[in-house]
Write an enzyme that holds these catalytic residues in place. Structure first.
Site, short mmCIF file in Angstrom:
data_model
loop_
_atom_site.label_atom_id
_atom_site.label_comp_id
_atom_site.label_asym_id
_atom_site.label_seq_id
_atom_site.Cartn_x
_atom_site.Cartn_y
_atom_site.Cartn_z
CB THR A 63 -0.91 0.03 1.24
OG1 THR A 63 -1.69 -1.16 1.26
CG2 THR A 63 -1.84 1.23 1.20
CE LYS A 84 -5.24 -0.80 1.58
NZ LYS A 84 -5.63 -2.05 2.19
CE LYS A 139 1.61 1.89 4.89
NZ LYS A 139 1.45 1.09 3.71
N1 LIG Z 1 -1.16 -6.39 7.63
C1 LIG Z 1 -2.32 -6.11 7.05
O1 LIG Z 1 -3.40 -6.45 7.57
C2 LIG Z 1 -2.36 -5.39 5.72
C3 LIG Z 1 -3.56 -5.35 5.01
C4 LIG Z 1 -3.59 -4.71 3.77
C5 LIG Z 1 -2.44 -4.10 3.29
N2 LIG Z 1 -1.27 -4.15 4.00
C6 LIG Z 1 -0.08 -3.49 3.42
O2 LIG Z 1 0.80 -4.50 2.95
C7 LIG Z 1 2.15 -4.05 3.13
C8 LIG Z 1 2.91 -5.07 3.99
O3 LIG Z 1 2.24 -5.20 5.22
P1 LIG Z 1 2.65 -6.34 6.28
O4 LIG Z 1 1.58 -6.36 7.31
O5 LIG Z 1 3.01 -7.59 5.56
O6 LIG Z 1 3.97 -5.67 6.90
P2 LIG Z 1 5.15 -6.34 7.75
O7 LIG Z 1 4.70 -7.60 8.41
O8 LIG Z 1 5.73 -5.27 8.58
O9 LIG Z 1 6.19 -6.76 6.62
C9 LIG Z 1 6.87 -5.81 5.84
C10 LIG Z 1 7.79 -6.55 4.90
O10 LIG Z 1 8.51 -5.60 4.12
C11 LIG Z 1 9.91 -5.77 4.35
N3 LIG Z 1 10.56 -4.44 4.31
C12 LIG Z 1 10.14 -3.32 4.94
N4 LIG Z 1 10.96 -2.30 4.68
C13 LIG Z 1 11.92 -2.79 3.86
C14 LIG Z 1 13.07 -2.22 3.26
N5 LIG Z 1 13.38 -0.92 3.41
N6 LIG Z 1 13.84 -3.02 2.50
C15 LIG Z 1 13.54 -4.32 2.34
N7 LIG Z 1 12.47 -4.92 2.89
C16 LIG Z 1 11.67 -4.16 3.65
C17 LIG Z 1 10.03 -6.42 5.69
O11 LIG Z 1 11.28 -7.09 5.82
P3 LIG Z 1 11.83 -7.56 7.27
O12 LIG Z 1 11.22 -8.90 7.53
O13 LIG Z 1 13.31 -7.61 7.11
O14 LIG Z 1 11.39 -6.51 8.26
C18 LIG Z 1 8.86 -7.38 5.63
O15 LIG Z 1 9.14 -8.50 4.82
C19 LIG Z 1 2.07 -2.65 3.75
O16 LIG Z 1 2.15 -1.69 2.74
C20 LIG Z 1 0.69 -2.65 4.41
O17 LIG Z 1 0.16 -1.34 4.52
C21 LIG Z 1 -1.21 -4.79 5.20
#
Ligand SMILES: NC(=O)c1ccc[n+]([C@@H]2O[C@H](COP(=O)([O-])OP(=O)(O)OC[C@H]3O[C@@H](n4cnc5c(N)ncnc54)[C@H](OP(=O)(O)O)[C@@H]3O)[C@@H](O)[C@H]2O)c1
Length: 289
Positions: free
Chosen positions: A97, A172, A240
């Site tokens: 997102t 979104k 965010k």
């Molecule tokens: N969680 C939800 O319910 C949900 C629902 C809809 C949309 N989203 C969106 O989906 C996306 C991911 O969400 P998530 O919940 O999966 O987040 P998360 O669990 O915090 O995972 C983030 C992922 O991105 C990687 N990452 C972050 N910054 C990075 C960087 N600078 N360089 C390389 N890798 C990086 C992290 O690696 P590491 O493992 O090394 O930290 C991890 O694999 C976000 O944009 C969020 O807004 C989330």
């Protein structure tokens, strides 16, 4: 079977990549914290690469799902980035997102190498990712979308093309704007009911069948009344997303008075230690003032 890569094995990416492997695709993964990629490869039988470039090499479609605009740029651009590993005629699909501007920027970068780009933010949360029933809102060219959609189907129940690059992110934003006001309304209604001494389980049961019913009421109403927030979609992520919406609205002239106010309420939830609480925690401000 398609050779694909998945970059970013977080709460969302880990199970999404897992569904690709279960769907019979040959999957290479990359994660900044390498241990998670190794764990994924062990669990799903794919392979883990040490850089986004190496993961992307030889793939027909590359997927990513990281945090925000800057995180996305850092895995896509540069000598070790995704685009450096991809070749002409392949497609890059981003599920982060992020802003519509970064989607357009990456589409342009990809086009310089004749690589297709689709921005495809998702809705459905952790449970949607784990159960493979996400809603995917896409922007891009139809020929790129048509190639990616059957593979995205592995973890989605709805995949829709809304317009050119950026249109997925804009959709979104609409989704998040609608949720913000709705959750605050729900919080006020439920808190009012509690203060009035009503049996809130009964109240939710009856009104969720009428005009006030919503996904939030059905899935969060009960836990909101109990003050349970240690799960779900984190307040940090919502802030965010609302920041992205407010920036976009600054440019297109749309007024977002309620979304802006709710964003400030979420700042108060963060200050109470609720950064990782579910977005339904808005009721905490009303119930514990
Ligand atoms: N969680 C939800 O319910 C949900 C629902 C809809 C949309 N989203 C969106 O989906 C996306 C991911 O969400 P998530 O919940 O999966 O987040 P998360 O669990 O915090 O995972 C983030 C992922 O991105 C990687 N990452 C972050 N910054 C990075 C960087 N600078 N360089 C390389 N890798 C990086 C992290 O690696 P590491 O493992 O090394 O930290 C991890 O694999 C976000 O944009 C969020 O807004 C989330």
């Amino acid at each position: 079977m398609t050779k694909v890569a998945f970059i970013g094995l977080g709460v969302m990416g880990y199970p999404m990549a897992g569904h690709l492997a279960k769907g019979g695709h040959e999957v290479t993964v990359y994660n900044r914290t390498a241990a998670k990629a190794d764990q994924w490869a062990k669990e799903h039988g794919g392979s883990a690469a040490p850089t986004p470039r190496q993961a992307a090499e030889g793939c027909e479609i590359v997927f990513s799902c990281v945090g925000n605009d800057d995180d996305l740029r850092s895995v896509v651009l540069g000598p070790e980035g995704i685009l450096a590993g991809m070749t002409a005629g392949t497609v890059f699909v981003d599920h982060t997102t992020a802003s519509a501007n970064v989607a357009r920027e990456l589409a342009e970068e990809a086009a310089k190498q004749k690589i297709g780009f689709v921005d495809g933010p998702v809705s459905g949360g952790q449970a949607g990712a784990e159960n493979g029933v996400l809603t995917v809102m896409c922007g891009g060219k139809s020929e790129d979308f048509d190639r990616a959609a059957p593979v995205i189907d592995c973890y989605a129940r709805a995949v829709t093309l809304l317009g050119p690059a950026g249109a997925g992110q804009l959709t979104k934003m609409v989704n998040q704007i609608c949720i913000a006001g709705l959750v605050q309304g729900l919080a006020e209604g439920l808190n009012f009911g509690k203060k009035a001494g009503l049996d809130m389980e009964k109240v939710i049961d009856v009104i969720s069948k009428g005009a006030a019913g919503s996904w939030q009421m059905e899935n969060r109403g009960s836990t909101m009344c109990k003050g349970e927030f240690e799960f779900g979609f984190a307040v940090d992520w919502m802030r965010k997303d609302l920041g992205i919406c407010l920036d976009e609205a600054n440019g297109n002239g749309a007024r977002l008075p309620v979304a802006a106010l709710v964003d400030q309420f979420y700042a108060q939830v963060q200050a109470r230690g609720g950064k990782r609480w579910d977005t339904s925690s808005l009721i905490h401000l009303l119930a514990n003032d």
